[in-house]
Motif scaffolding. Structure first.
Motif, PDB file in Angstrom:
ATOM      1  N   UNK A 455      24.735   9.167  -9.562  1.00 50.40           N
ATOM      2  CA  UNK A 455      24.422   9.915 -10.885  1.00 50.40           C
ATOM      3  C   UNK A 455      25.662   9.400 -11.747  1.00 50.40           C
ATOM      4  N   UNK A 456      26.687   9.217 -11.451  1.00 53.25           N
ATOM      5  CA  UNK A 456      27.753   8.811 -12.523  1.00 53.25           C
ATOM      6  C   UNK A 456      27.480   7.748 -12.961  1.00 53.25           C
ATOM      7  N   UNK A 459      24.459   7.662 -15.134  1.00 44.54           N
ATOM      8  CA  UNK A 459      24.480   8.148 -16.510  1.00 44.54           C
ATOM      9  C   UNK A 459      25.579   7.234 -17.526  1.00 44.54           C
ATOM     10  N   UNK A 460      26.581   6.455 -16.699  1.00 45.52           N
ATOM     11  CA  UNK A 460      27.477   5.719 -17.475  1.00 45.52           C
ATOM     12  C   UNK A 460      26.723   4.339 -17.823  1.00 45.52           C
TER      13      UNK A 460
ATOM     14  N   UNK B  39      33.187  13.466 -13.570  1.00 44.22           N
ATOM     15  CA  UNK B  39      33.139  12.336 -13.938  1.00 44.22           C
ATOM     16  C   UNK B  39      32.553  12.230 -15.445  1.00 44.22           C
ATOM     17  N   UNK B  40      33.523  11.970 -16.173  1.00 45.64           N
ATOM     18  CA  UNK B  40      33.091  11.793 -17.631  1.00 45.64           C
ATOM     19  C   UNK B  40      31.905  10.585 -17.914  1.00 45.64           C
ATOM     20  N   UNK B  41      30.976  10.866 -18.598  1.00 42.58           N
ATOM     21  CA  UNK B  41      30.089   9.872 -18.843  1.00 42.58           C
ATOM     22  C   UNK B  41      29.828   9.268 -20.119  1.00 42.58           C
ATOM     23  N   UNK B  64      28.948  14.676 -15.864  1.00 48.18           N
ATOM     24  CA  UNK B  64      27.472  14.716 -15.226  1.00 48.18           C
ATOM     25  C   UNK B  64      27.206  16.385 -14.979  1.00 48.18           C
ATOM     26  N   UNK B  89      34.461   5.379 -20.477  1.00 50.95           N
ATOM     27  CA  UNK B  89      34.444   6.980 -20.503  1.00 50.95           C
ATOM     28  C   UNK B  89      35.611   7.465 -19.192  1.00 50.95           C
ATOM     29  N   UNK B  90      35.337   6.638 -18.017  1.00 50.00           N
ATOM     30  CA  UNK B  90      36.087   7.018 -16.989  1.00 50.00           C
ATOM     31  C   UNK B  90      37.562   7.164 -17.202  1.00 50.00           C
ATOM     32  N   UNK B  93      39.229  10.511 -16.909  1.00 48.16           N
ATOM     33  CA  UNK B  93      39.221  10.944 -15.507  1.00 48.16           C
ATOM     34  C   UNK B  93      40.724   9.971 -15.062  1.00 48.16           C
TER      35      UNK B  93
END
Lengths: 474, 128
Positions: A455-456, A459-460, B39-41, B64, B89-90, B93
């Motif tokens: 999912x990560x 989305x990314x 997790x930042x998206x 998410x 964006x990760x 984190x």
């Protein structure tokens, strides 16, 4: 019951696109259009007929729908769509052009007027428009009506009050209609807190939006007082019809003090959700709001004929013509088939099924007594993992992680349509996930066409077309 | 679980941090915030030159699990935004206090810093 979903894979790709299977390039020598608008050749899929039929059958095997197994997605009322409704909607007499003059489509208009009347009776509303094309569009329409009504009273009311447990569409619809949103914190019992409501309501309040039973499946016991508080401040009370399946034939929003409401025909009245066709979100109102309904509206004339007209202070159009007619026709057929007794039986069985399932599963359900749906807690487990584990049992999982009032929420709505045997199968799927160890939860699902989705990554780096898949490989 | 809370930074109880150097303040979200979000998206940042007030929701961080507003600990004009976050964006984190910073602002009122939480006070907030 053992379940394995079909998996037609070519290397790492599922059932290939038709154009990847077999294609033909057609050359065009002299198109009768300017050269800059045309091309010399085009490559198109060229499957043989059996390949074409198998392609779509395989795609249907690789997905999951309410015709595959139980689909207890909370707040969504994923009930069975009876085949009868499809037959009615494909009747050639239903295929009329919306621009035909009233006198040549009296039967169609009669069905619309009758459905307006029936929905009004079911919801306790005085007038109903069929035009809005979805539930959220119904919310938006209802709020535009509230806005036009207040403006006509010479009042400029800017705020809409919404409980924190409400459907996300409520906040979005209010913002889209140009209102400021005032969020109402829930009380400890999961219901509206009267003190918080009194503090939130003011002369700026255009409307309170509420669903009842609420998102936790709980009936708002103070509903009459809630309506009174808002009415005393000069605001209107809006009913989100998402949970109407719990009330059919038992209680009516209009009798509880609601002024405006929408109906989700794809939930309560068994028309398909989403990909099954366009939606419809009729809106019902009290007498004094009827002049604001969208145009055209359908009514019966004094001599018994039917006509389309523009209500006096109409907010205008929110969709083309009289709305998504064939979907509305399905809703009409559903109500006609069930009648008063059938509708009352529907809500009674929906509530019974939810309570039976909650009793059967080994999960805590912190709030009650609930009605057509309940919210269980996965506790220290990740609700998303519980849901993925359930997929391997051939059932659709519940809604997860919402509402946030419940820790790791599993929001369950089995609907009236499921038998005791199917509910037992669902309970077994819940309990298998409840007993699974961390490894089993984190590696699920194993029996579905697509296994664990990243999912990560999805989305990314979102890829929404098949061309984008190719770009990514470059 | 223990979180990294650098001694030299100042914090808000809504989990933003500020690092000041010569009248410029760099702003980001804390280790606690990134852990809570998961997790930042996606990240939405203000434009350079934009004026922000203390308490403004000036940025949006989407994971998410949730979409969260980020609040400005101090007022000032935005002089730089971390454009690397648009593609990665990760970084929020991986390195919330370093490569995962969000914006830099020219401090409008350096005295505002005194009202922010010290590392110790922020750590107490989290424990309670």
């Amino acid at each position: 019951m053992h379940y394995d979903q079909a998996r037609w894979a070519d290397e790492d790709r599922y059932e290939p696109l038709l154009i990847e299977k077999r294609s033909e390039t057609v050359e065009i020598d002299d198109a009768p259009l300017p050269a800059e608008l045309t091309r010399d050749e085009i490559t198109m899929a060229a499957p043989a007929e059996p390949e074409l039929a198998r392609h779509y059958t395989r795609l249907s095997q690789e997905t999951y729908g309410v015709d595959s197994g139980p689909f207890p997605l909370g707040s969504c009322t994923m009930k069975h769509n009876p085949a009868l409704l499809e037959r009615v909607a494909t009747d050639e007499n239903a295929a009329v052009h919306p621009d035909r003059p009233d006198e040549s489509v009296q039967g169609t208009l009669a069905v619309m007027a009758t459905l307006q009347e029936w929905l009004g009776r079911i919801g306790g509303m005085d007038a109903v428009t069929l035009q809005p094309p979805a539930g959220a569009a119904g919310e938006y329409t209802g709020l535009l009506i509230a806005k036009a009504y207040h403006e006509r009273q010479g009042e400029d009311r800017t705020e809409v009050v919404i409980p924190d447990s409400a459907h996300g569409t409520n906040f979005a619809s209010a913002a889209m209609a140009g209102f400021d949103v005032v969020e109402l914190p829930s009380g400890d019992d999961g219901r509206v807190n009267l003190e918080a409501l009194e503090a939130a309501v003011s002369e700026e309040t255009a409307a309170l939006m509420l669903t009842n039973p609420n998102t936790l499946g709980l009936f708002e016991r103070d509903i009459e007082t809630i309506a009174e508080v808002v009415h005393d401040a000069g605001g209107l009370v809006y009913y989100d019809g998402a949970n109407l399946n719990a009330l059919l034939g038992q209680a009516r929003p209009g009798d509880m003090g609601f002024d405006v409401m929408h109906y989700n025909v794809h939930k309560t009245f068994a028309t398909p959700h989403g990909g099954g066709g366009p939606g419809a979100g009729p809106v019902g109102v009290r007498e004094e709001l009827a002049p604001y309904l969208p145009a055209p509206h359908v009514r019966e004339t004094e001599d018994g004929a039917y006509e389309r007209y523009e209500p006096e202070h109409s907010i205008g159009k929110v969709h083309g013509f009289e709305g998504n007619w064939l979907v509305l026709l399905k809703a009409y057929a559903y109500v006609r088939r069930l009648g008063d007794e059938g509708l009352a039986d529907t809500s009674a069985k929906a509530v019974l099924n939810a309570n039976y399932l909650a009793e059967r599963i080994d999960f805590e359900v912190p709030y009650g007594p609930f009605h057509h749906e309940f919210v269980a807690s996965a506790g220290d487990r990740d609700a998303a993992n519980v849901a993925k584990h359930m997929l391997d049992h051939g059932v659709h999982p519940p809604t997860t992680k919402w509402p946030e009032l419940v820790e790791e929420a599993l929001m369950v709505e089995p609907t009236e349509a499921e038998s005791k045997e199917t509910l037992d199968l669902l309970a077994a799927a819940f309990d298998a996930a409840g007993e699974a160890d961390a490894d089993a939860l984190e590696s699920a699902p194993r029996r579905t066409t697509a296994r664990r989705i990243d999912q990560v990554e999805a989305a990314r780096s979102t890829r929404l077309t098949w061309q984008a898949l190719d770009e990514d490989e470059d | 679980m223990s979180f990294d809370i650098p001694e030299e930074l100042r914090y808000l109880d809504s989990h933003e941090w500020v690092r000041t150097t010569d009248g410029t303040a760099r702003i980001g979200i804390s280790d606690v915030a990134q852990d809570e979000l998961g997790d930042v998206v996606f990240v939405e940042l203000p434009d350079e030159g934009e004026e922000i007030d203390a308490g403004d929701d000036f940025a949006v961080v989407e994971s998410i699990k949730a979409v969260s507003d980020v609040y400005a600990p101090v007022a000032g004009e935005v002089t730089a935004v971390n454009e690397a976050l648009f593609d990665q964006p990760e970084l929020i984190n991986e390195d919330p206090y370093g490569d995962g910073w969000l914006v830099e602002v020219e401090l409008a009122d350096p005295d505002e810093l005194a009202s922010l939480l010290t590392a110790e006070a922020y750590a107490d907030e989290i424990d309670s």
